[in-house]
Design a protein around this motif. Structure first.
Motif, mmCIF file in Angstrom:
data_model
loop_
_atom_site.group_PDB
_atom_site.id
_atom_site.type_symbol
_atom_site.label_atom_id
_atom_site.label_comp_id
_atom_site.label_asym_id
_atom_site.label_seq_id
_atom_site.Cartn_x
_atom_site.Cartn_y
_atom_site.Cartn_z
ATOM 1 N N HIS A 17 66.316 10.018 28.867
ATOM 2 C CA HIS A 17 65.366 8.901 28.829
ATOM 3 C C HIS A 17 63.923 9.388 28.824
ATOM 4 O O HIS A 17 63.048 8.768 28.228
ATOM 5 N N ALA A 18 63.672 10.518 29.530
ATOM 6 C CA ALA A 18 62.297 11.032 29.585
ATOM 7 C C ALA A 18 61.790 11.355 28.171
ATOM 8 O O ALA A 18 60.643 11.063 27.827
ATOM 9 N N ASP A 19 62.670 11.937 27.337
ATOM 10 C CA ASP A 19 62.275 12.256 25.952
ATOM 11 C C ASP A 19 61.997 10.975 25.167
ATOM 12 O O ASP A 19 61.054 10.894 24.381
ATOM 13 N N GLN A 20 62.868 9.975 25.400
ATOM 14 C CA GLN A 20 62.686 8.699 24.684
ATOM 15 C C GLN A 20 61.355 8.048 25.071
ATOM 16 O O GLN A 20 60.633 7.528 24.225
ATOM 17 N N ILE A 21 61.060 8.115 26.357
ATOM 18 C CA ILE A 21 59.800 7.520 26.822
ATOM 19 C C ILE A 21 58.621 8.235 26.179
ATOM 20 O O ILE A 21 57.695 7.613 25.661
ATOM 21 N N LEU A 22 58.682 9.566 26.167
ATOM 22 C CA LEU A 22 57.565 10.332 25.602
ATOM 23 C C LEU A 22 57.367 10.024 24.125
ATOM 24 O O LEU A 22 56.246 9.791 23.664
ATOM 25 N N VAL A 23 58.469 10.002 23.373
ATOM 26 C CA VAL A 23 58.324 9.814 21.922
ATOM 27 C C VAL A 23 57.891 8.385 21.589
ATOM 28 O O VAL A 23 57.041 8.162 20.715
ATOM 29 N N THR A 24 58.436 7.396 22.327
ATOM 30 C CA THR A 24 58.047 6.019 22.011
ATOM 31 C C THR A 24 56.625 5.722 22.505
ATOM 32 O O THR A 24 55.885 4.977 21.872
ATOM 33 N N PHE A 69 59.008 2.446 24.784
ATOM 34 C CA PHE A 69 57.631 2.228 25.221
ATOM 35 C C PHE A 69 56.730 1.793 24.064
ATOM 36 O O PHE A 69 55.559 1.515 24.272
ATOM 37 N N ALA A 70 57.283 1.748 22.861
ATOM 38 C CA ALA A 70 56.486 1.266 21.722
ATOM 39 C C ALA A 70 56.640 -0.240 21.545
ATOM 40 O O ALA A 70 56.140 -0.807 20.580
#
Lengths: 448, 343
Positions: free
Chosen positions: B131-138, B37-38
């Motif tokens: 994926h939820a963690d990846q979305i949050l961090v990015t 998401f970044a």
């Protein structure tokens, strides 16, 4: 002989009730003891500056905050006094307001109505602000104005241009110094007719929200009264960033003038796109194609860069004005911050002085006393010539500036030049004008 | 007819930006399996590479012009760019004028470095997380990056114009036999389209015709097997992250004359680009490009006054409407294949 039965349970109950009473939020207990909401009782009075500190209007909010800090400094007797020296009222003495030192708290509107209401509520309930001011959007102004009416504090609007702020959404506790969409249309139309003729076909692109609608309506009715024809009016989403698909069909419509009822980022992008498409280089209906931006802001003009050159618009105030009030404010602000103030800074500074002055003249911070002092109050020396705070709708009536993007700017602040100072009589309207219909001021609310 | 041609042209250049961003997103998702998401923030940083180079080229020293005054009545301070001192006024102005094209050279190493640092410093720690963690961090990273940019450059858009030679528009209508002024299109947008085509072609050629690209494609299909063959696929994937960042960054650099860059521009493109990736088919590079152009053209058509008159508000929902229809009829997207990027 009487016997008193004190049970353990009864003692606990009584203790709990007494404890709850002691722990009750001070706002309730304070209100019961005071005549109005947040009545200042010590040696200070707190004002709440609610400006966009984050989000797309953060730069405009920062300029508003600078102006507020300057106003506080002047009210407390610091600095060179700025416009207090040129203000027609001499009630302000530089010793705070009613002898109380002025302090302030700030909130972040984020240019979102709910966030703005939350920050204003916090400043009223937690910080004891007796007046809320600021903002860079009509949506925010209308929302915060309604909140202040309910809470019983005065709202001095910042930058808000929609007719509705002092039209259908007006409130007794709210006041607007800034001009509005109707005034922009009334000031611009004769200048446009003079510059471009009365036989023009206009194409409007309008931001799809309240301010866009009122601005389109105002400019359409004013220009149509001058003889222009509106060939199309297209709403554009507020979130739109690339306006190419809206601008490309303009020439196909047979229009020879494009009116961009956009503000902020929308204005920067739509104007940039229109210039990219070469609209201004085209000859349509035997006339040079023209673009008009009804509401200009120097900060937005900076974003659009050279694209603003030669484009007409209107503005509430400009730092190049040569009246004594404007010169004093520009000197004060420029010396403190190193650059000239924006129109947003000007209106916020003036609103703070007007509030302080009204309190001094009323001899009270009570909202209803302040309302009475501001209603139908005439003043001068604050940068816009003779001005009236009309009692019917709490709208300021004053001269309006028609400006044009400067062809040869000498600095990054020197982007607009004043084409005409439209006299107040030309932009004055009846309180029951159709563009302002609906809604009622109601009665002032002291809260408490 | 002229209106249709005009909207196709519009859609192609809008689609170019979508396709470039979606291509980078797909590269990252396809190689590393990360939902980035970044990525919109990388587009924004690319745009600010152009702003930064423009500021570097206009770095100035101040001289006092006694004949003029500033707004306070003091003698006017005039900024004289150092490039004027070094190359002369005429040549200096040409260099400043060409800041955006020159920024391409500046942005490539910067964006690759940003991409590699982002991947090594943060994202690699989230490969095995949901994926939820990846979305949050990015997403959090995107907000941090945009706030950093806002801190240094402010919230207002910063005009970054195209070179003088590319200003104005081309009259397609007159060129193909229509009346003049009916189909006009800005030169810079035409350049943007061809630039995007070149970059997309370059990325495909790199993946298709180089050994490096072959290994990456093999890794995208079966990472475990490639690893078992003794190939350090992680290192290659890190480089691919850098390349994806550079693609997004270049899309941003070239976009600056179209719309003045601001700190929020990445977010404006991000959601749309994800829709493009999903419509194209998760992990499918040709799908991302195809969907980018398709949705760009459809969005342009939906903005036509005649269309809005029939279906009010269609311009605001068209992309999501098409996405729903495509996902209902082709759940893997336009070019998604069974078994690819599916658990």
């Amino acid at each position: 002989m009487s016997k008193t039965d004190v049970s353990r349970r009864g003692l606990l109950k009584t203790g709990a009730i007494a404890g709850a009473g002691v722990a009750m939020p001070t706002i309730f207990t304070a209100q019961s003891a005071h005549a109005f909401t947040n009545e200042p009782t010590g040696g200070t009075v707190t004002l709440g500056f609610n400006v966009p500190q984050t989000g797309p209007y953060a730069d405009e909010g920062a300029d508003e905050l600078r102006a507020y800090q300057l106003a506080v400094e002047h009210l407390n007797g610091g600095g060179d006094g700025g416009m207090m020296n040129t203000f027609s009222s001499k009630a302000l003495q530089g010793n705070g307001i009613l002898g109380k030192k002025v302090e302030y708290v700030t909130g972040d509107t984020q240019t979102k109505s709910d966030a703005a209401r939350a920050s204003a509520k916090s400043m009223i309930e937690k910080d004891g602000a007796v007046m809320i001011t600021g903002g860079s959007s009509s949506g925010v102004a209308v929302a915060v104005q309604a909140l202040c009416q309910e809470a019983g504090v005065i709202f001095m609007a910042g930058l808000t241009h929609s007719n509705d702020t002092t039209g259908k959404d007006k409130r007794a506790n709210g006041f607007r110094h800034f001009f509005n969409s109707y005034m922009s249309g009334a000031a611009l139309a004769p200048v446009l007719a003079n510059a471009y003729g009365t036989d023009r076909k206009a194409y409007h692109l309008t931001a799809d929200y309240n301010w866009g609608y009122t601005t389109e309506e105002a400019v359409r009715s004013s220009t149509e009264a001058m003889g222009w024809e509106t060939v199309a009016a297209v709403k554009t989403p507020l979130t739109q960033t690339d306006f190419s698909s809206y601008i490309a069909p303009v020439l196909q419509s047979g229009a020879d003038t494009l009116v961009l009822n956009h503000y902020g980022g929308n204005m920067v992008n739509s104007l940039t796109n229109a210039v990219q498409f070469g609209l201004r280089d085209k000859l349509v209906n035997g006339k040079d194609f023209q673009i008009v931006v009804p509401l200009y802001s120097r900060l937005m003009a900076k974003g659009a860069g050279a694209n603003v050159k030669g484009i007409f618009g209107s503005t509430n105030w400009h730092w190049s004005l040569q009246d004594e009030g404007s010169k004093a404010f520009v000197k004060s602000f420029g010396t403190k911050y190193g650059f000239p103030p924006s129109q947003a800074a000007h209106t916020c500074y003036v609103q703070t002085l007007l509030y302080a002055d009204a309190v001094e003249r009323a001899g009270s911070f009570a909202p209803c006393a302040v309302v009475e002092a501001l209603e139908d109050y005439e003043f001068d020396g604050l940068g816009n010539g003779k001005t009236l705070y009309r009692g019917d709708d709490h709208q300021c009536f004053k001269d309006v500036l028609v400006v044009k993007g400067k062809e040869n700017p000498t600095s990054e602040f020197d982007l607009l030049e004043i084409v005409e100072v439209t006299p107040v009589a030309q932009v004055t309207y009846a309180p029951d004008h159709p563009q302002f219909s609906g809604g009622a001021l109601g009665t002032c609310n002291n809260g408490a | 007819m002229d209106a249709i041609i005009l909207q196709i042209l519009n859609g192609l250049d809008k689609g170019s930006a979508y396709a470039l961003i979606a291509l980078g997103l797909t590269l990252i998702f396809g190689t590393l399996g990360v939902v980035n998401f970044a990525h919109g923030a990388l587009f924004m940083i690319g745009a600010f590479c152009a702003v930064t180079l423009s500021r570097i080229l206009t770095l100035s020293h101040t001289i006092i012009d006694e004949t003029k005054t500033d707004f306070l009545g003091n003698p006017l301070k005039v900024d004289v760019p150092y490039v004027h001192d070094i190359f002369g006024v005429a040549a200096g102005n040409v260099i400043i004028d060409w800041a955006v094209p020159l920024a391409i050279l500046f942005a490539i190493p910067v964006m690759i470095a940003v991409g590699v640092i982002m991947e090594r410093g943060l994202i690699k720690h989230f490969y095995k997380r949901p994926h939820a963690d990846q979305i949050l961090v990015t997403f959090g990273l995107a907000i941090v990056l945009q706030e950093v940019i806002k801190y240094f450059y402010g919230a207002n858009p910063i005009p970054t114009p195209a070179p003088e030679a590319f200003k104005g528009s081309f009259d397609f209508g007159a060129a193909v036999g229509f009346d003049p002024n009916l189909i006009i299109y800005p030169y810079w947008r035409i350049i943007y389209f061809f630039f995007a085509t070149l970059i997309i072609g370059g990325v495909f050629a790199f993946l298709q015709f180089t050994t490096f690209g072959m290994v990456v494609r093999a890794g995208m299909a079966d990472r475990e097997t490639v690893g078992l063959l003794g190939i350090n696929i992680d290192k290659r994937f890190t480089i691919m992250f850098g390349i994806a960042a550079a693609v997004a960054g270049l899309a941003g650099v070239m976009y600056t004359p179209i719309n003045s860059p601001n700190y929020h521009m990445g977010m404006d493109f991000l959601v749309l680009s994800f829709v493009v990736v999903v419509v194209g088919g998760m992990g499918s590079l040709p799908g991302a490009v195809l969907a980018g152009f398709l949705l760009g053209v459809l969005e342009s058509f939906a903005s036509m006054r005649e269309v809005i008159d029939i279906i009010p508000g269609i311009n605001q929902i068209i992309i999501y409407l098409v996405a729903i229809i495509i996902l209902l009829t082709r759940p893997r997207g336009l070019m998604g294949r069974k078994g690819v990027m599916e658990d």
